[in-house]
Design an enzyme around this catalytic site. Structure first.
Site, PDB file in Angstrom:
ATOM      1  N   ASP A  30       0.828  -1.214   0.000  1.00  0.00           N
ATOM      2  CA  ASP A  30       0.000   0.000   0.000  1.00  0.00           C
ATOM      3  C   ASP A  30       0.860   1.260   0.000  1.00  0.00           C
ATOM      4  O   ASP A  30       1.959   1.277   0.549  1.00  0.00           O
ATOM      5  CB  ASP A  30      -0.909  -0.007   1.242  1.00  0.00           C
ATOM      6  CG  ASP A  30      -2.007   1.045   1.136  1.00  0.00           C
ATOM      7  OD1 ASP A  30      -2.358   1.443   0.000  1.00  0.00           O
ATOM      8  OD2 ASP A  30      -2.511   1.477   2.187  1.00  0.00           O
ATOM      9  N   ASN A  32       1.180   3.437  -2.993  1.00  0.00           N
ATOM     10  CA  ASN A  32       1.643   3.879  -4.319  1.00  0.00           C
ATOM     11  C   ASN A  32       1.155   5.281  -4.659  1.00  0.00           C
ATOM     12  O   ASN A  32       1.902   6.110  -5.165  1.00  0.00           O
ATOM     13  CB  ASN A  32       1.126   2.940  -5.413  1.00  0.00           C
ATOM     14  CG  ASN A  32       1.736   1.558  -5.337  1.00  0.00           C
ATOM     15  OD1 ASN A  32       2.685   1.342  -4.596  1.00  0.00           O
ATOM     16  ND2 ASN A  32       1.182   0.630  -6.097  1.00  0.00           N
ATOM     17  N   GLY A  33      -0.130   5.516  -4.389  1.00  0.00           N
ATOM     18  CA  GLY A  33      -0.733   6.803  -4.734  1.00  0.00           C
ATOM     19  C   GLY A  33      -0.084   7.937  -3.959  1.00  0.00           C
ATOM     20  O   GLY A  33       0.264   8.986  -4.519  1.00  0.00           O
ATOM     21  N   HIS A  47       1.995   3.531  -9.144  1.00  0.00           N
ATOM     22  CA  HIS A  47       1.751   2.101  -9.404  1.00  0.00           C
ATOM     23  C   HIS A  47       2.898   1.504 -10.216  1.00  0.00           C
ATOM     24  O   HIS A  47       3.324   0.379  -9.987  1.00  0.00           O
ATOM     25  CB  HIS A  47       0.423   1.918 -10.143  1.00  0.00           C
ATOM     26  CG  HIS A  47      -0.769   2.287  -9.312  1.00  0.00           C
ATOM     27  ND1 HIS A  47      -0.901   1.918  -7.992  1.00  0.00           N
ATOM     28  CD2 HIS A  47      -1.892   2.999  -9.604  1.00  0.00           C
ATOM     29  CE1 HIS A  47      -2.052   2.383  -7.514  1.00  0.00           C
ATOM     30  NE2 HIS A  47      -2.667   3.055  -8.472  1.00  0.00           N
ATOM     31  N   TRP A  80     -12.299  -2.231  -6.940  1.00  0.00           N
ATOM     32  CA  TRP A  80     -13.182  -1.850  -8.050  1.00  0.00           C
ATOM     33  C   TRP A  80     -13.820  -0.501  -7.773  1.00  0.00           C
ATOM     34  O   TRP A  80     -14.375   0.128  -8.686  1.00  0.00           O
ATOM     35  CB  TRP A  80     -14.287  -2.890  -8.252  1.00  0.00           C
ATOM     36  CG  TRP A  80     -13.813  -4.226  -8.729  1.00  0.00           C
ATOM     37  CD1 TRP A  80     -13.588  -5.333  -7.955  1.00  0.00           C
ATOM     38  CD2 TRP A  80     -13.494  -4.606 -10.078  1.00  0.00           C
ATOM     39  NE1 TRP A  80     -13.154  -6.379  -8.745  1.00  0.00           N
ATOM     40  CE2 TRP A  80     -13.097  -5.958 -10.049  1.00  0.00           C
ATOM     41  CE3 TRP A  80     -13.519  -3.940 -11.309  1.00  0.00           C
ATOM     42  CZ2 TRP A  80     -12.718  -6.661 -11.199  1.00  0.00           C
ATOM     43  CZ3 TRP A  80     -13.147  -4.641 -12.454  1.00  0.00           C
ATOM     44  CH2 TRP A  80     -12.749  -5.988 -12.387  1.00  0.00           C
ATOM     45  N   LEU A 142      10.678 -20.626  -5.270  1.00  0.00           N
ATOM     46  CA  LEU A 142       9.813 -19.677  -4.567  1.00  0.00           C
ATOM     47  C   LEU A 142       8.384 -19.829  -5.070  1.00  0.00           C
ATOM     48  O   LEU A 142       8.137 -19.825  -6.275  1.00  0.00           O
ATOM     49  CB  LEU A 142      10.298 -18.236  -4.807  1.00  0.00           C
ATOM     50  CG  LEU A 142       9.430 -17.129  -4.184  1.00  0.00           C
ATOM     51  CD1 LEU A 142       9.509 -17.168  -2.663  1.00  0.00           C
ATOM     52  CD2 LEU A 142       9.851 -15.745  -4.688  1.00  0.00           C
ATOM     53  N   SER A 205      -7.599  -4.758   5.477  1.00  0.00           N
ATOM     54  CA  SER A 205      -8.292  -4.434   4.216  1.00  0.00           C
ATOM     55  C   SER A 205      -8.728  -5.684   3.434  1.00  0.00           C
ATOM     56  O   SER A 205      -8.536  -5.769   2.216  1.00  0.00           O
ATOM     57  CB  SER A 205      -7.428  -3.527   3.335  1.00  0.00           C
ATOM     58  OG  SER A 205      -7.210  -2.278   3.957  1.00  0.00           O
ATOM     59  N   GLU A 216       1.976 -12.986  12.534  1.00  0.00           N
ATOM     60  CA  GLU A 216       2.530 -11.784  13.160  1.00  0.00           C
ATOM     61  C   GLU A 216       2.259 -10.631  12.202  1.00  0.00           C
ATOM     62  O   GLU A 216       2.431 -10.778  10.991  1.00  0.00           O
ATOM     63  CB  GLU A 216       4.048 -11.939  13.379  1.00  0.00           C
ATOM     64  CG  GLU A 216       4.425 -13.041  14.342  1.00  0.00           C
ATOM     65  CD  GLU A 216       3.886 -12.798  15.751  1.00  0.00           C
ATOM     66  OE1 GLU A 216       3.786 -11.631  16.165  1.00  0.00           O
ATOM     67  OE2 GLU A 216       3.563 -13.799  16.429  1.00  0.00           O
TER      68      GLU A 216
HETATM   69  C1  IPE Z   1      -5.127  -2.644   0.281  1.00  0.00           C
HETATM   70  O1  IPE Z   1      -4.885  -1.324  -0.084  1.00  0.00           O
HETATM   71  C2  IPE Z   1      -5.297  -3.509  -0.918  1.00  0.00           C
HETATM   72  C3  IPE Z   1      -4.092  -3.794  -1.677  1.00  0.00           C
HETATM   73  C4  IPE Z   1      -2.877  -3.447  -1.327  1.00  0.00           C
HETATM   74  C5  IPE Z   1      -4.284  -4.538  -2.891  1.00  0.00           C
HETATM   75  P1  IPE Z   1      -6.073  -0.256  -0.200  1.00  0.00           P
HETATM   76  O2  IPE Z   1      -5.431   1.041  -0.475  1.00  0.00           O
HETATM   77  O3  IPE Z   1      -7.068  -0.728  -1.168  1.00  0.00           O
HETATM   78  O4  IPE Z   1      -6.709  -0.309   1.255  1.00  0.00           O
HETATM   79  P2  IPE Z   1      -7.636   0.737   2.024  1.00  0.00           P
HETATM   80  O5  IPE Z   1      -8.691   1.191   1.074  1.00  0.00           O
HETATM   81  O6  IPE Z   1      -6.750   1.871   2.461  1.00  0.00           O
HETATM   82  O7  IPE Z   1      -8.150  -0.015   3.198  1.00  0.00           O
HETATM   83  C1  IPE Z   2      -1.545   0.280  -3.329  1.00  0.00           C
HETATM   84  O1  IPE Z   2      -1.388   1.653  -3.372  1.00  0.00           O
HETATM   85  C2  IPE Z   2      -1.948  -0.310  -4.658  1.00  0.00           C
HETATM   86  C3  IPE Z   2      -3.301  -0.884  -4.687  1.00  0.00           C
HETATM   87  C4  IPE Z   2      -4.105  -0.987  -3.684  1.00  0.00           C
HETATM   88  C5  IPE Z   2      -3.767  -1.378  -5.946  1.00  0.00           C
HETATM   89  P1  IPE Z   2      -2.620   2.660  -3.316  1.00  0.00           P
HETATM   90  O2  IPE Z   2      -3.058   2.933  -4.718  1.00  0.00           O
HETATM   91  O3  IPE Z   2      -3.676   2.164  -2.413  1.00  0.00           O
HETATM   92  O4  IPE Z   2      -1.894   3.931  -2.718  1.00  0.00           O
HETATM   93  P2  IPE Z   2      -2.495   4.954  -1.678  1.00  0.00           P
HETATM   94  O5  IPE Z   2      -2.977   4.168  -0.502  1.00  0.00           O
HETATM   95  O6  IPE Z   2      -3.600   5.671  -2.375  1.00  0.00           O
HETATM   96  O7  IPE Z   2      -1.345   5.828  -1.341  1.00  0.00           O
HETATM   97 MG    MG Z   3      -4.078   2.464  -0.458  1.00  0.00          MG
END
Ligand code: IPE
Ligand code: IPE
Ligand code: MG
Length: 251
Positions: A30, A32-33, A47, A80, A142, A205, A216
């Site tokens: 989590d 990336n954005g 991403h 989605w 792996l 999530s 853990e």
């Molecule tokens: C969790 O990240 C799902 C994945 C890493 C695939 P999200 O960004 O979707 O989770 P929430 O929305 O913050 O709970």
């Molecule tokens: C994780 O990064 C990638 C996916 C859940 C697909 P995010 O896209 O959720 O990044 P943030 O949480 O918005 O920073």
């Molecule tokens: Mg996220």
């Protein structure tokens, strides 16, 4: 990377290897954005960098034999809810990741399996998954499980549906925890010993639920594209300092 740092990482790696290693590490990738946003870049760039981080980590874990099973949560059943262009971009990225790593996986003995409701995915991605799963099925260095359109609840529901249909056919004599676990999409995987979530949030999530009973949990503020070899080592070191009791008393 300077010589000093390399030596330090190698030393730490040696120490980590001398202790009990997890059999299965699951990563919730989590952040990336936010990584992109912090640089004034579009989310998509985050991403893209996230996929690079995943590639590096898979290579590192495989080469260094840090755990025989690695899970990556790439797309949840709730993802989605994102704008359609982001969803489409993520699927295209995943397809490319799978295709571009195919030869490397075969050469290095990485067995790829995708967990999730793949029937809802775009056909080109589904084809890439099916082909690479088939080509890498004998890999034993792996075992890499990638969650795409995966949800912990979906997974449990799959198990429940299978149980119902077996019962209807008169093929289910008893349903205990072990028997139920064998009906789950994750049946071939050992339960995760360690679940790592990057990107600051402290939640599951809807990733592994049933399987996470005694995992853990390790949370780090590091955003996924920055999660490198050293960050993974830090998580392993933390794991090795935990006392796992499984409901019993300390040894
Ligand atoms: C969790 O990240 C799902 C994945 C890493 C695939 P999200 O960004 O979707 O989770 P929430 O929305 O913050 O709970
Ligand atoms: C994780 O990064 C990638 C996916 C859940 C697909 P995010 O896209 O959720 O990044 P943030 O949480 O918005 O920073
Ligand atoms: Mg996220």
């Amino acid at each position: 990377m300077g010589r000093g740092r390399t030596a330090t990482l190698a030393d730490r790696l040696a120490v980590v290897r001398g202790r009990v290693l997890p059999r299965h590490v699951a990563l919730i990738m989590d952040g990336n954005g936010r990584w992109a946003q912090a640089r004034g870049l579009p989310r998509m760039e985050g991403h893209r960098q996230g996929v690079k981080a995943a590639e590096h980590l898979v290579r590192f874990v495989g080469e260094e034999h840090l755990c025989p099973h690695l899970s990556l949560f790439a797309f949840s059943t709730e993802n989605w809810n994102r704008p359609p262009d982001e969803v489409a971009f993520l699927f295209a990225l995943l397809e490319r990741f799978i295709r571009e790593r195919e030869e490397e996986f075969v050469e290095r003995g990485v067995c790829l399996r995708v967990l999730g409701a793949v029937e809802a995915l775009p056909p080109p991605l589904r084809r890439a998954i099916a082909e690479v799963e088939e080509r890498t099925q004998d890999g034993d260095a792996l075992h890499l499980a990638v969650g795409i359109n995966f949800g912990g609840r979906w997974s449990i529901l799959q198990g429940a549906r299978r149980a119902v249909s077996l019962a209807r056919e008169g093929k289910l004599d008893q349903l205990d925890e072990e028997a139920f676990a064998r009906l789950l999409p994750t049946a071939d995987l050992p339960e995760p010993d360690l679940i790592v979530r990057t990107g600051e949030e402290r939640r599951i999530s809807n990733f592994y639920l049933w399987e996470a009973a005694y995992a853990e949990l390790y949370f780090t503020a590091t955003l996924w594209p920055d999660f490198d070899e050293e960050a993974f080592l830090v998580a392993l070191e933390d794991f090795q300092g935990r006392r796992r009791r499984f409901g019993g008393v300390a040894a």
